[in-house]
Design a protein around this motif. Structure first.
Motif, mmCIF file in Angstrom:
data_model
loop_
_atom_site.group_PDB
_atom_site.id
_atom_site.type_symbol
_atom_site.label_atom_id
_atom_site.label_comp_id
_atom_site.label_asym_id
_atom_site.label_seq_id
_atom_site.Cartn_x
_atom_site.Cartn_y
_atom_site.Cartn_z
ATOM 1 N N SER A 179 1.138 -1.377 0.485
ATOM 2 C CA SER A 179 0.076 0.304 -0.012
ATOM 3 C C SER A 179 0.910 0.622 -0.286
ATOM 4 O O SER A 179 0.640 2.164 -0.431
ATOM 5 C CB SER A 179 -0.756 0.225 1.115
ATOM 6 N N ARG A 180 2.304 1.135 0.362
ATOM 7 C CA ARG A 180 2.764 2.730 0.807
ATOM 8 C C ARG A 180 3.790 2.525 -1.004
ATOM 9 O O ARG A 180 3.749 3.676 -1.253
ATOM 10 C CB ARG A 180 4.433 2.130 1.412
ATOM 11 N N LEU A 181 4.027 1.372 -1.809
ATOM 12 C CA LEU A 181 4.400 1.205 -2.460
ATOM 13 C C LEU A 181 3.873 2.245 -3.640
ATOM 14 O O LEU A 181 3.782 3.460 -4.550
ATOM 15 C CB LEU A 181 4.488 0.188 -3.043
ATOM 16 N N ILE A 182 1.928 1.070 -3.687
ATOM 17 C CA ILE A 182 1.019 2.434 -4.289
ATOM 18 C C ILE A 182 0.813 3.942 -4.213
ATOM 19 O O ILE A 182 0.680 4.719 -5.182
ATOM 20 C CB ILE A 182 0.212 2.092 -3.494
ATOM 21 N N LEU A 183 0.989 4.572 -2.891
ATOM 22 C CA LEU A 183 0.886 5.455 -2.495
ATOM 23 C C LEU A 183 1.934 6.089 -2.844
ATOM 24 O O LEU A 183 1.711 7.608 -3.680
ATOM 25 C CB LEU A 183 0.411 6.072 -1.003
ATOM 26 N N ASN A 184 2.832 6.000 -2.928
ATOM 27 C CA ASN A 184 4.247 6.964 -3.736
ATOM 28 C C ASN A 184 4.203 6.607 -4.528
ATOM 29 O O ASN A 184 4.778 7.891 -5.373
ATOM 30 C CB ASN A 184 5.628 5.686 -2.740
ATOM 31 N N GLY A 185 3.825 5.426 -5.794
ATOM 32 C CA GLY A 185 3.681 5.669 -6.931
ATOM 33 C C GLY A 185 2.905 6.317 -7.719
ATOM 34 O O GLY A 185 3.194 7.499 -8.195
ATOM 35 N N LEU A 186 1.196 6.911 -7.189
ATOM 36 C CA LEU A 186 0.463 7.091 -7.530
ATOM 37 C C LEU A 186 0.851 8.741 -7.381
ATOM 38 O O LEU A 186 1.005 10.114 -7.763
ATOM 39 C CB LEU A 186 -0.592 7.412 -6.550
#
Length: 270
Positions: free
Chosen positions: A118-125
């Motif tokens: 989830s942190r990776l998704i937020l960072n990517g977006l």
């Protein structure tokens, strides 16, 4: 009976304080040096270039006056499109940020792997600018307000979700322990122990993000995503600077209205 000499302890404290001051001074010196280097690299120290640009700016301002509102009636629908893009994009951000923030917060995530994903998704977006997302969504769904809404919304997920997760991690643990002691499950702990603490902050951030999204939506027209930004870019391409100034003044007026309405909602709801 002889009293202990407090001088050694005082000397140690004084040396420790001096070392702390030295570290602070060195840290500030390094930071200021880095800022000065960056200013040099981008040309902020080039006085001749900056001074030569002043006549050009004054000439441009002369060409923009007086503003031309002759085509203002055609800007009404693009303005409402921009407003709708900001509202819909913010709604998308809130809907997806809530579950992602619960997974991205250490005290509510059910598993460390979900936390990292989830942190990776937020960072990517968050790392992809709205304009780049706008280009991608224009290629995917075509021109109009829809790609602009998706671009603003998905970029906002990364920012809003990050802040929501930080709010959740900073909650007071006492209500959570009380809820667990009363036999509440994880969902009930979140509903009764976490959400009441973070909802005012979440509401405040939502209103701020809506203000930001309105300003971001105005530039979506640069990539064909509709809204008042499309009219602005069209006037720029035709080198019609008087109309450019008129559109900018309309955008400024709308930003003031959105900011005022957001402040009203903040007083009433937060």
């Amino acid at each position: 009976m002889t009293l202990p000499n407090p001088q050694p302890a005082f000397d140690r404290l004084l040396k420790q304080q001096r070392r702390q001051w030295y570290r602070t001074i060195v840290t500030w010196a390094i930071a200021l040096l880095a800022i000065a280097i960056c200013c040099f690299l981008v040309g902020l120290w080039d006085e001749k270039r900056l001074s030569d640009g002043i006549p050009s700016i004054l000439n441009l301002l002369h060409q923009m006056l007086p503003p031309d509102f002759s085509d203002a009636r055609n800007w009404v629908k693009p303005l409402f499109d921009t407003l709708a893009m900001s509202v819909a994009g913010t709604a998308i951000a809130i809907v997806f940020s809530m579950p992602l923030s619960l997974l991205a917060a250490r005290n509510t995530t059910p598993h460390p792997l979900l936390f990292q994903v989830s942190r990776l998704i937020l960072n990517g977006l968050r790392s992809v600018p709205e304009l780049i997302m706008g280009i991608i969504f224009v290629a995917a769904v075509g021109f109009g307000a829809l790609p602009g809404t998706l671009a603003v919304g998905f970029h906002s997920i990364g920012m809003v979700g990050k802040f929501f997760a930080e709010y959740i991690e900073l909650v007071n643990e006492a209500p959570l322990e009380a809820a667990r002691a009363a036999g509440a499950n994880k969902v009930q702990v979140i509903y009764h122990g976490i959400l009441p603490q973070v909802l005012p902050q979440m509401m405040d951030l939502t209103l701020y993000r809506w203000e930001y999204n309105f300003r971001a939506s105005t530039v979506m027209g640069a990539v064909g995503a509709g809204g008042i930004g499309f009219e602005l870019i069209g006037a720029l391409r035709l080198i019609n600077y008087r109309e450019v100034l008129a559109v900018l003044l309309v955008i400024l007026f709308m930003v003031i209205l959105v900011d005022g309405f957001s402040s009203y909602l903040r007083k009433r709801l937060v």
